[in-house]
Design a protein around this motif. Structure first.
Motif, PDB file in Angstrom:
ATOM      1  N   THR A 129     -52.932  66.172  27.692  1.00 41.40           N
ATOM      2  CA  THR A 129     -53.385  67.377  27.005  1.00 41.40           C
ATOM      3  C   THR A 129     -53.571  68.576  27.931  1.00 41.40           C
ATOM      4  N   SER A 130     -53.553  68.360  29.246  1.00 38.68           N
ATOM      5  CA  SER A 130     -53.780  69.467  30.173  1.00 38.68           C
ATOM      6  C   SER A 130     -53.452  69.036  31.599  1.00 38.68           C
ATOM      7  N   TYR A 168     -48.140  70.983  25.803  1.00 43.85           N
ATOM      8  CA  TYR A 168     -49.386  70.270  25.550  1.00 43.85           C
ATOM      9  C   TYR A 168     -49.863  70.410  24.102  1.00 43.85           C
ATOM     10  N   ASN A 169     -49.677  71.599  23.510  1.00 40.88           N
ATOM     11  CA  ASN A 169     -50.212  71.806  22.162  1.00 40.88           C
ATOM     12  C   ASN A 169     -49.525  70.945  21.105  1.00 40.88           C
ATOM     13  N   LYS A 170     -48.397  70.340  21.448  1.00 36.93           N
ATOM     14  CA  LYS A 170     -47.735  69.425  20.521  1.00 36.93           C
ATOM     15  C   LYS A 170     -48.250  67.991  20.667  1.00 36.93           C
TER      16      LYS A 170
END
Length: 347
Positions: free
Chosen positions: A115-116, A325-327
């Motif tokens: 995620t990051s 990441y946003n996916k």
């Protein structure tokens, strides 16, 4: 050597490997047995890792003699550098064609990496539980992850064990339960195929299967969703323990993480989080009553398991692989203190 990167997310019950190319595209995902070396031994762990990689190579059309470019291992039980190095060195010696480079970390590392690449917090509530904070500067703070004898609060194991213990204590007149046990005890008898308390002793003290016992959590969730007050109470307590583990590491979080518009981002991993509606009351109550936290954002990781471990390998080895990441996640819950309502993606 191929241009394929692999990542394994391994738990006590099952493990998943994802292969991706250097453009960031997922090539294949395969699943197999658990890879916690504390439960199965170091040699068996290595064997299962090798089998999983070879299974994925076959599906991707890669020769078994061709090493992956890199392999990330994000495994339950891999919290200590010394034993991690021992696991990796054994893999290199016994399976030299597995991968050119191997990076290793705990099962929480891969979830953060999914995620990051700037750190974050992950709360795992699956068969077992663990909470890890990784700051942008690489400093780490952990709460839990000590297994079913020394921890695992808020996990499927904990929910199942707490359910059984509550019934035992009530039957023994040791402690009065907060609600009647009749429905829950009948469900225990049916699930474990027993008629009385002594019948459970072989399950707990004979050939031991943590996953089988933890599997009863699903039964408790069904009862809670049908309105059984004791099952609802047990899930609320699990939510409280998960919140406690998050708030235990929160003071060590960098302002770069806590000062985000929605507050500290918490990656929620594991099957227990699928019952968020049952956990929420206890979770929020603990945050409200015991902390001064103003904002939190809970996210559910939805990318293929193992992708974060592959990203972790790329980060540790300096491989520049594109990623979105946003996916890889969806918003589960936004908490804001003194708000009359809380935003969440599910009830």
């Amino acid at each position: 050597m191929s241009n394929i990167i692999g990542g394994i997310e391994g738990g006590a019950t099952h493990s998943t490997l994802t292969l991706l190319d250097t453009s960031g595209n997922v090539v294949t995902t395969v699943k197999s047995q658990g890879t916690n070396h504390h439960l199965i031994g170091m040699e068996e762990c290595r064997k299962r890792i090798a089998n999983l990689v070879n299974m994925a190579k076959k599906e991707a059309g890669i020769s078994l003699d061709t090493p992956l470019l890199a392999l990330g291992l994000s495994l339950s039980g891999c919290e200590l550098e010394e034993s991690n190095n021992q696991l990796v060195e054994g893999l290199k010696k016994s399976y030299p064609n597995l991968s050119q480079y191997i990076a290793i970390g705990s099962d929480t590392d891969g979830s953060v990496a999914a995620t990051s690449n700037n750190g974050g917090l992950v709360s795992i509530a699956g068969t077992g539980s663990n909470t890890l904070l990784i700051n942008p500067d690489g400093t780490r703070t952990q709460c839990g992850g000590w297994g079913y004898l020394l921890g695992d609060e808020g996990s499927a194991w904990d929910i199942a064990h707490r359910s059984i213990k509550t019934c035992f204590d009530a039957i023994d007149k040791l402690e009065k339960p907060p609600h009647p046990i009749d429905t829950l005890w009948k469900r225990i008898q049916k699930y474990f195929e027993i008629t009385n308390q002594p019948d459970l002793l072989d399950i707990f003290y004979g050939p031991f299967c943590k996953a089988k016992i933890a599997g009863f959590c699903k039964e408790v969730a069904e009862l809670a969703n049908s309105g059984d007050p004791l099952a609802l109470h047990i899930f609320s307590e699990a939510g409280r323990y998960i919140a406690k583990s998050i708030t235990a590491v929160y003071p060590k979080a960098s302002p770069k993480l806590t000062d985000m518009p929605d507050g500290l981002q918490v990656a929620c991993v594991g099957s227990v989080w699928l019952s968020w509606s049952l956990l929420k009351e206890g979770f929020v109550r603990h945050i409200e009553d015991n902390t001064d936290i103003q904002k939190l954002m809970l996210i559910r990781v939805i990318c293929p398991s193992g992708l974060g471990a592959a990203y972790m390998a790329c980060d540790k080895l300096g491989l520049d692989v594109p990623r979105s990441y946003n996916k890889n996640y969806e918003i589960l819950f936004r908490y804001k203190r003194n708000s009359s309502s809380y935003v969440c993606s599910s009830s």
